[in-house]
Each structure stands twice: as C-alpha cells, then as structure tokens.
Design a protein around this motif. Sequence first.
Motif, PDB file in Angstrom:
ATOM      1  N   SER A 175      40.708 -15.850-102.088  1.00 40.63           N
ATOM      2  CA  SER A 175      42.111 -15.108-102.056  1.00 40.63           C
ATOM      3  C   SER A 175      42.281 -13.755-102.834  1.00 40.63           C
ATOM      4  CB  SER A 175      43.065 -16.285-102.641  1.00 40.63           C
ATOM      5  OG  SER A 175      42.587 -16.340-104.096  1.00 40.63           O
ATOM      6  N   HIS A 176      41.505 -13.619-103.672  1.00 40.20           N
ATOM      7  CA  HIS A 176      41.559 -12.484-104.731  1.00 40.20           C
ATOM      8  C   HIS A 176      42.697 -12.493-105.412  1.00 40.20           C
ATOM      9  CE1 HIS A 176      38.814 -10.499-101.226  1.00 40.20           C
ATOM     10  NE2 HIS A 176      37.994 -11.489-101.955  1.00 40.20           N
ATOM     11  N   ASN A 177      43.424 -13.507-105.644  1.00 41.67           N
ATOM     12  CA  ASN A 177      44.631 -13.531-106.339  1.00 41.67           C
ATOM     13  C   ASN A 177      44.342 -13.981-107.714  1.00 41.67           C
ATOM     14  OD1 ASN A 177      47.065 -14.840-107.425  1.00 41.67           O
ATOM     15  ND2 ASN A 177      47.978 -14.777-105.463  1.00 41.67           N
ATOM     16  N   SER A 193      46.054 -14.841-110.544  1.00 42.85           N
ATOM     17  CA  SER A 193      46.698 -15.782-111.223  1.00 42.85           C
ATOM     18  C   SER A 193      45.902 -17.173-110.595  1.00 42.85           C
ATOM     19  CB  SER A 193      48.204 -15.782-110.977  1.00 42.85           C
ATOM     20  OG  SER A 193      48.278 -15.846-109.537  1.00 42.85           O
ATOM     21  N   LYS A 194      45.668 -17.231-109.390  1.00 43.81           N
ATOM     22  CA  LYS A 194      45.038 -18.565-108.758  1.00 43.81           C
ATOM     23  C   LYS A 194      43.736 -18.738-109.200  1.00 43.81           C
ATOM     24  CE  LYS A 194      47.550 -18.978-104.153  1.00 43.81           C
ATOM     25  NZ  LYS A 194      47.289 -18.938-102.952  1.00 43.81           N
TER      26      LYS A 194
END
Length: 337
Positions: free
Chosen positions: A21-23, A25-26
């Motif tokens: 996802s490159h997120n 926070s995740k």
Amino acid sequence: LHLKTLTINGDQSRFLDILSSHNLSKIKSLVEGYELLFVDEAQRIAEIGIALKIILDSLPSIKVLVTGSSALDLASKISEPLTGRVWSYHLYPISFLELNALQNKVELDASLEERLIYGAYPEIFSISGDSQKSEYLQNLSDGYLYKDLIEFGNIKNSSKIRDLLKLLAFQIGSQVSLSEIGNSLGMNKDTVARYIDLLEKSFIIFRLKGLSRNLRKEVTKMDKIYFYDVGVRNTLIDNHKPMRDRNDVGQLWENFLLVERMKVLAYTQNYREMYFWRTYTGAELDYVEESGGKLSGYEFKYSLKIVRPPISWSDTYKNASFSLISRQNYLDFILKP
C-alpha cells in the motif's frame, strides 16, 4: 542475539496488501513492537523496494532481512529504491565448513562421494534413496534454473538455455570459447555472453579468469566456467553414477574443490583473488590465489599422485608457493582459509 521478529512470506496473502500500500500508518501498525522484519520470497510482493525504503526511512530502529529464491527478480525490485542502503549476502549450498560443526573429518570424508554426485542443496540432506535425490535435483533444475532467466532475462527460447547449460556442464575445467559455443547452438557470441552473464547473476555458474603477469606467454582471453552445485551439474548431463563408473572424476573434483574453497573464504571473510594459470606452451595450474601480493598455486588430483609444479611457474613466480590437493589433504584446503 534474539530479536522480536515479524516473519512475512511473499507466497502468502496475509499482510501483503499492507506492504504494497505504501501507506506509512498501515505499515507502522503492522511492524510496531517488533525489532526485526523478515520477509521471505520478497520478490513476489508488488513494489517491495519502495515499501522497504519507507520502513528504513521512517522506522530506523527496526532491522530488515529480505530473502528470495529469484535473485534476478529480487535484485531488480530493491536495488534502485535502496541504493547504498543494502548489505547483500550470498548463501551458497551447504558447505563442508558448516557440516564440520556437526561432523568430524572422518564423517565428512565418508560423505564425500555423495556430495560429488548429488551436491549440497539443503533439501538433499533430508532425502533418502538415490532415485529420490535424482528426482529432486531434476525437479529443482526444471523449476528453478530456467525460471529466472525466462521470466526476467527476456529469453524467448528456453531450449537454448538448456542446451547452453549442458554444454557448459561438459566443459567444466576447460577454457570456454563463446564463438565455438555459439556455433554449436546457432547463436552469435554476444548472445552467448549475455546468457552466461544471466546464469552468473542467477547463481548457477561462476567464472574463473586466467592469471596474467606476463601477457606474451600466458593465456587469459577465455575464462573457465564452473557450477555452484555439482549435483545440479550432474543432473544437466543426466549422470548420477558412482565415482568408480565415471569418466569425469577430475572435472568433478576440480569444480567441487573450487566452490568449497570459495565458500570457506567467503564465510571466514578472507578476500582473495581467484584465477587459473596457463601458458601458450601448455603449462598450467588448476587454481591460483593471490593474497597480499603473494601467489599460491594449486593442482587438484582425486587420486594420490605425486605432482611437481611446472618449471615455468617456478621460474616466472619465484616467490610463489605450490600445493597438490588430493584425497589425502583436501579437508584442510576446504575447512581453513
């Protein structure tokens, strides 16, 4: 040192969406509380290099260990995002040095013939029966040797790779002419060179260059090519016969000693230049090491023969040493740097 570890396998769907996802926070919530992130078969995770860069940039306290069975694919996905931030480790097939932690020299010597015939891929050690070992190596060769090259080397004709590997398997210990191989396979020598380069990057074969300090007398234009695992090599030529029934004992012995020497030097962090040596008049040595400006020459003989160094070796390199490595003393050569 025991670190709290999160293990993720690229073959399993769990966690993969988060890493892809490159997120931040995740990803942070996924690895929070862990000291080490271990990702196996990492090349199967989409844009894994970018995900690893995010982790290293934003979570510097966590260590990351990444492995994969596809060297070409993994390197292509992590090399650019992680340029200058990666330590690469080359894991060879099981070495005699590692086995020596469990077995003494008598036990190691007793297993020599099996290693020469079936090689040292880890799975081989847990398989009983010669036919089962041969079958495993055949499946390994079919499923692994060509996969990287066909999928990531932009090779359209897999039969050419098989034919090339078979030719190289018959020529271990000899200098390899790219032009001659190309003529045999109906390819130009530039294509042969590219295929050999890809085979090296896939850790199937390695090259040994000729030593040259006297350019007029020493042959250096053609390399010798060896296999990282002799069991794979024997599978390519469909020969798992016992040593007493083989006509390639010298070739196998040379390949085995070279790769085991490479392993012990790597694992003990002893960096040395590795060569073969040959002159136009026919004098030669199977192997030469250079360390700290000193040359050490070696001749490999499976049988217990008395061999003297070539006169031209002693005359040209007066301060160089010479050793015969045979069944009598090979363990010291492959267990100590």
